[in-house]
Design an enzyme around this catalytic site. Structure first.
Site, PDB file in Angstrom:
ATOM      1  N   GLU A  74      -6.897   4.388   7.593  1.00  0.00           N
ATOM      2  CA  GLU A  74      -6.649   6.517   7.267  1.00  0.00           C
ATOM      3  C   GLU A  74      -7.732   6.765   6.553  1.00  0.00           C
ATOM      4  O   GLU A  74      -7.833   7.921   6.592  1.00  0.00           O
ATOM      5  CB  GLU A  74      -5.276   6.112   6.323  1.00  0.00           C
ATOM      6  N   GLY A  99       2.223  -1.303   4.125  1.00  0.00           N
ATOM      7  CA  GLY A  99       2.991   0.178   3.847  1.00  0.00           C
ATOM      8  C   GLY A  99       4.254   0.879   3.768  1.00  0.00           C
ATOM      9  O   GLY A  99       5.198   0.179   2.639  1.00  0.00           O
ATOM     10  N   GLY A 100       4.751   1.171   4.926  1.00  0.00           N
ATOM     11  CA  GLY A 100       6.090   1.930   4.542  1.00  0.00           C
ATOM     12  C   GLY A 100       7.199   0.629   3.692  1.00  0.00           C
ATOM     13  O   GLY A 100       8.232   1.434   2.853  1.00  0.00           O
ATOM     14  N   GLY A 152       2.585   2.040  10.916  1.00  0.00           N
ATOM     15  CA  GLY A 152       3.497   2.828  10.657  1.00  0.00           C
ATOM     16  C   GLY A 152       3.801   3.316  12.287  1.00  0.00           C
ATOM     17  O   GLY A 152       5.166   4.668  11.839  1.00  0.00           O
ATOM     18  N   ASN A 158       0.867  -1.022  -0.415  1.00  0.00           N
ATOM     19  CA  ASN A 158       0.081   0.053   0.054  1.00  0.00           C
ATOM     20  C   ASN A 158       1.036   1.302   0.546  1.00  0.00           C
ATOM     21  O   ASN A 158       1.254   1.224   1.695  1.00  0.00           O
ATOM     22  CB  ASN A 158      -0.725  -0.472   1.306  1.00  0.00           C
ATOM     23  N   TRP A 159       0.963   2.256  -0.988  1.00  0.00           N
ATOM     24  CA  TRP A 159       2.013   3.389  -1.282  1.00  0.00           C
ATOM     25  C   TRP A 159       1.510   4.021  -0.556  1.00  0.00           C
ATOM     26  O   TRP A 159       1.996   5.212  -0.766  1.00  0.00           O
ATOM     27  CB  TRP A 159       2.314   2.925  -2.908  1.00  0.00           C
ATOM     28  N   LYS A 160       0.082   3.948  -0.237  1.00  0.00           N
ATOM     29  CA  LYS A 160      -0.763   5.712   0.464  1.00  0.00           C
ATOM     30  C   LYS A 160       0.041   6.335  -0.355  1.00  0.00           C
ATOM     31  O   LYS A 160      -0.410   6.604  -2.282  1.00  0.00           O
ATOM     32  CB  LYS A 160       0.556   5.337   2.534  1.00  0.00           C
ATOM     33  N   GLU A 179      -5.665  -4.625   9.995  1.00  0.00           N
ATOM     34  CA  GLU A 179      -5.240  -3.840  11.284  1.00  0.00           C
ATOM     35  C   GLU A 179      -5.135  -3.100  11.572  1.00  0.00           C
ATOM     36  O   GLU A 179      -5.686  -2.441  11.976  1.00  0.00           O
ATOM     37  CB  GLU A 179      -4.495  -3.155   9.791  1.00  0.00           C
ATOM     38  N   SER A 229       3.264  -2.046  10.978  1.00  0.00           N
ATOM     39  CA  SER A 229       5.013  -2.230  10.397  1.00  0.00           C
ATOM     40  C   SER A 229       5.612  -4.132  10.453  1.00  0.00           C
ATOM     41  O   SER A 229       5.930  -4.458  11.008  1.00  0.00           O
ATOM     42  CB  SER A 229       4.881  -2.102  11.967  1.00  0.00           C
ATOM     43  N   HIS A 256      -9.583   1.342   4.316  1.00  0.00           N
ATOM     44  CA  HIS A 256      -8.463   1.663   5.526  1.00  0.00           C
ATOM     45  C   HIS A 256      -8.632   2.154   6.480  1.00  0.00           C
ATOM     46  O   HIS A 256      -9.615   3.234   6.520  1.00  0.00           O
ATOM     47  CB  HIS A 256      -7.865   2.392   4.430  1.00  0.00           C
TER      48      HIS A 256
HETATM   49  O1  LIG Z   1      -1.236   0.856   6.838  1.00  0.00           O
HETATM   50  C1  LIG Z   1      -0.808   0.180   6.798  1.00  0.00           C
HETATM   51  C2  LIG Z   1      -0.866  -0.895   5.252  1.00  0.00           C
HETATM   52  O2  LIG Z   1      -2.390  -0.463   5.023  1.00  0.00           O
HETATM   53  C3  LIG Z   1       0.294  -0.548   7.088  1.00  0.00           C
HETATM   54  O3  LIG Z   1       1.158   0.370   7.072  1.00  0.00           O
HETATM   55  P1  LIG Z   1       2.937   0.358   7.847  1.00  0.00           P
HETATM   56  O4  LIG Z   1       2.774  -1.301   7.002  1.00  0.00           O
HETATM   57  O5  LIG Z   1       3.342   1.292   7.229  1.00  0.00           O
HETATM   58  O6  LIG Z   1       2.774  -0.247   9.317  1.00  0.00           O
END
Ligand SMILES: O=C(CO)COP(=O)(O)O
Length: 250
Positions: free
Chosen positions: A96, A233-234, A172, A9-11, A166, A212, A94
């Protein structure tokens, strides 16, 4: 046998040029037999990404969509538009989006139902906040969100849906859930799906862990009985790290 699925997920990261360069670096490497590899990018990058992954096993996903096919919804993108681009997956609900863009179980449900109209596989996110975890409400929160998202889906559609568990406090933050804890919640979500449908559906539906996940912990999650992959994500933003995640899911 459920096929493991690693989704990046590149956000709100990467330009078009950066997305294409990423694919050129991971091509042939983030393609491991028996593991599904999906890149979920900002809308603006999707056409170039779909083109870049041609001839590879990598699939492309969006990070949101509207439930209507078209209409007066300024700034929104519909499933028919994503299908038009050749997108295979869409992340829905998600945390967010729930937190910053007022997504609710009801809108997530409308979007999930709509995704199937266009042959797009939804990756539906569920998970508890820190205060909910501390109050012992993790399973209840996940049950309500799972039931809400799947409402009105046929058993066949539910079986194809991907759920991403999640925990919000793990996103994050570098504070990942332990593999055992994540597996317990994910096994519970599978029980919820079983109670809504049947055993066959629950056994077919894939459930990822997210929060994470890194190359050095992905295999711990993958060894668990009920965890079928990761939403990352990251650690999905760097080619070498993404390749290691896909390899770690073998
Ligand atoms: O929100 C996420 C994937 O959708 C998780 O993010 P991280 O892997 O950066 O914690």
């Amino acid at each position: 046998m459920r096929k493991p699925i690693i989704a990046g997920n590149w956000k709100m990261f990467k330009t078009i040029a950066e997305s294409v360069a990423f694919v050129n670096e991971v091509k042939g490497k983030a393609e491991v037999s028996g593991v599904e590899s999906v890149l979920c990018a900002p809308y603006t990058n999707l056409p170039a990404l779909v083109e870049a992954v041609k001839g590879t096993e990598i699939k492309v996903g969006a990070q949101n969509m509207h439930w209507e096919e078209n209409g007066a919804f300024t700034g929104e993108i519909s499933g028919v538009m994503l299908k038009d681009l050749g997108v295979h997956y869409v992340i829905l609900g998600h945390s967010e989006r729930r937190q910053y863009f007022a997504e609710t179980d009801e809108t997530v449900n409308k979007k999930t139902l709509a995704a199937f109209n266009y042959g797009i596989t939804p990756i539906v996110c569920v998970g508890e906040k820190l205060e909910e975890r501390e109050a012992g409400q993790t399973k209840e929160v996940c049950r309500v969100q799972t039931e809400g998202a799947l409402k009105g889906l046929s058993a066949e559609q539910a079986a194809q849906t991907v759920i991403a568990y999640e925990p919000i406090w793990a996103i994050g933050t570098g504070k990942s859930s332990t593999a055992d804890d994540a597996n317990e919640v994910i096994a519970y979500i599978r029980e919820v799906v079983k109670s809504l449908y049947n055993e066959q559906t629950a056994e077919a539906l894939r459930i990822q862990y997210g929060g994470s996940v890194k190359p050095n912990n992905v295999s711990e999650y993958m060894q668990q009985s009920d965890i079928d992959g990761a939403l990352v994500g990251g650690a999905s933003l760097e080619p070498a790290s993404y390749i290691a995640l896909v390899e770690g899911a073998k």
